[in-house]
Motif scaffolding. Structure first.
Motif, PDB file in Angstrom:
ATOM      1  N   SER A 122      -3.186  -0.380 -11.690  1.00 14.46           N
ATOM      2  CA  SER A 122      -2.513  -1.478 -11.409  1.00 14.46           C
ATOM      3  C   SER A 122      -3.280  -2.765 -11.394  1.00 14.46           C
ATOM      4  O   SER A 122      -2.696  -3.999 -12.633  1.00 14.46           O
ATOM      5  N   CYS A 123      -4.561  -2.410 -11.618  1.00 14.54           N
ATOM      6  CA  CYS A 123      -5.980  -3.046 -12.165  1.00 14.54           C
ATOM      7  C   CYS A 123      -6.056  -2.991 -13.580  1.00 14.54           C
ATOM      8  O   CYS A 123      -7.107  -3.853 -14.126  1.00 14.54           O
ATOM      9  N   LEU A 172      -4.165   2.343  -7.366  1.00 12.66           N
ATOM     10  CA  LEU A 172      -5.025   0.853  -7.674  1.00 12.66           C
ATOM     11  C   LEU A 172      -5.199   0.588  -9.327  1.00 12.66           C
ATOM     12  O   LEU A 172      -5.900   0.030  -9.661  1.00 12.66           O
ATOM     13  N   LYS A 173      -6.274   1.731  -9.604  1.00 15.70           N
ATOM     14  CA  LYS A 173      -7.073   1.566 -10.736  1.00 15.70           C
ATOM     15  C   LYS A 173      -6.212   1.780 -11.619  1.00 15.70           C
ATOM     16  O   LYS A 173      -6.578   0.130 -12.935  1.00 15.70           O
ATOM     17  N   LEU A 221       2.227   1.768  -3.315  1.00 15.95           N
ATOM     18  CA  LEU A 221       1.601   1.743  -4.620  1.00 15.95           C
ATOM     19  C   LEU A 221       1.717   3.417  -4.296  1.00 15.95           C
ATOM     20  O   LEU A 221       0.970   3.640  -5.172  1.00 15.95           O
ATOM     21  N   LYS A 253       1.076  -0.818  -0.148  1.00 17.95           N
ATOM     22  CA  LYS A 253      -0.387  -0.087   0.147  1.00 17.95           C
ATOM     23  C   LYS A 253       1.312   1.478  -0.263  1.00 17.95           C
ATOM     24  O   LYS A 253       0.733   1.819  -0.819  1.00 17.95           O
ATOM     25  N   VAL A 260      -6.668  -5.802  -2.150  1.00 21.72           N
ATOM     26  CA  VAL A 260      -8.248  -5.639  -3.099  1.00 21.72           C
ATOM     27  C   VAL A 260      -8.896  -5.643  -1.925  1.00 21.72           C
ATOM     28  O   VAL A 260      -9.989  -5.732  -1.867  1.00 21.72           O
ATOM     29  N   LEU A 313      -1.516  -7.528  -4.542  1.00 22.75           N
ATOM     30  CA  LEU A 313      -2.596  -7.241  -5.000  1.00 22.75           C
ATOM     31  C   LEU A 313      -4.121  -7.435  -4.926  1.00 22.75           C
ATOM     32  O   LEU A 313      -4.437  -6.576  -3.971  1.00 22.75           O
TER      33      LEU A 313
END
Length: 199
Positions: A112-113, A109-110, A24, A21, A63, A59
């Protein structure tokens, strides 16, 4: 002895998730290495690989942990309030609160996703959770499995897009209003009568 082992595993997971976290908020997942995650967490690489195949699996764990936490808070709030059928509202509200407090993490995260593996695994996980929740809370018998799954896919896409929109337009609408609107959309989508009765 078993309890000590469990506690060590919990501490390892916590250290690795907090490390990821933190990283990131400073760089993209592609730029982060397992070495960096382990160094910051003070965890050996061999220990990392005992629990996770790679940083993408870690990851996913991060999430899912966030979603499970918001879901647990939502269930507790609904039970405390005595309201029925409001768990989706509270779940969405607490998710919005978390993302508001951790916006930099969410943006990363967005990004990474965008990885197909992460995105598909995340959507599958959320779909399973929504289906389980709906079936547990009196889903009409007339709703077929395929229609339910398709509706969940629609709702997940709408939720992700709505979160992104809201973070850029918070001055226009509160998180409470957003949660209320999404709860209404979800309720209507599930209870709507299909155009084709065979669907």
């Amino acid at each position: 002895m078993e309890k000590k082992l469990d506690l060590r595993i919990i501490k390892t997971y916590r250290a690795l998730t907090e490390s990821l976290k933190y990283l990131l908020t400073r760089k993209t997942l592609n730029e982060i290495t397992v070495n960096e995650i382990c160094e910051r967490a003070m965890v050996r690489r061999t220990t990392f690989y005992k629990h996770f195949r790679d940083k993408y699996e870690l990851l996913m764990f991060v999430v899912k942990e966030i979603l499970e936490d918001t879901g647990q808070r939502a269930r507790e709030k609904q039970l405390a309030s005595g309201e029925k059928g409001r768990e989706f509202y509270y779940n969405t509200l607490y998710l919005f609160e978390y993302l508001e407090e951790n916006e930099v993490l969410f943006r990363s995260l967005k990004s990474s996703c965008s990885s197909a593996y992460v995105r598909d695994a995340l959507i599958d996980s959320i779909t399973d959770d929504i289906i389980e929740y709906l079936k547990k809370n009196g889903l009409p018998d007339t709703v077929s499995d395929i229609r339910l799954e398709l509706t969940c896919q629609f709702l997940i896409g709408a939720l992700f897009q709505s979160i992104d929109w809201w973070l850029n337009h918070r001055e226009k609408v509160t998180k409470y209003e957003m949660a209320e609107q999404l709860n209404t959309f979800a309720t209507n989508a599930i209870s709507a009568r299909p155009v084709d009765e065979s669907f």
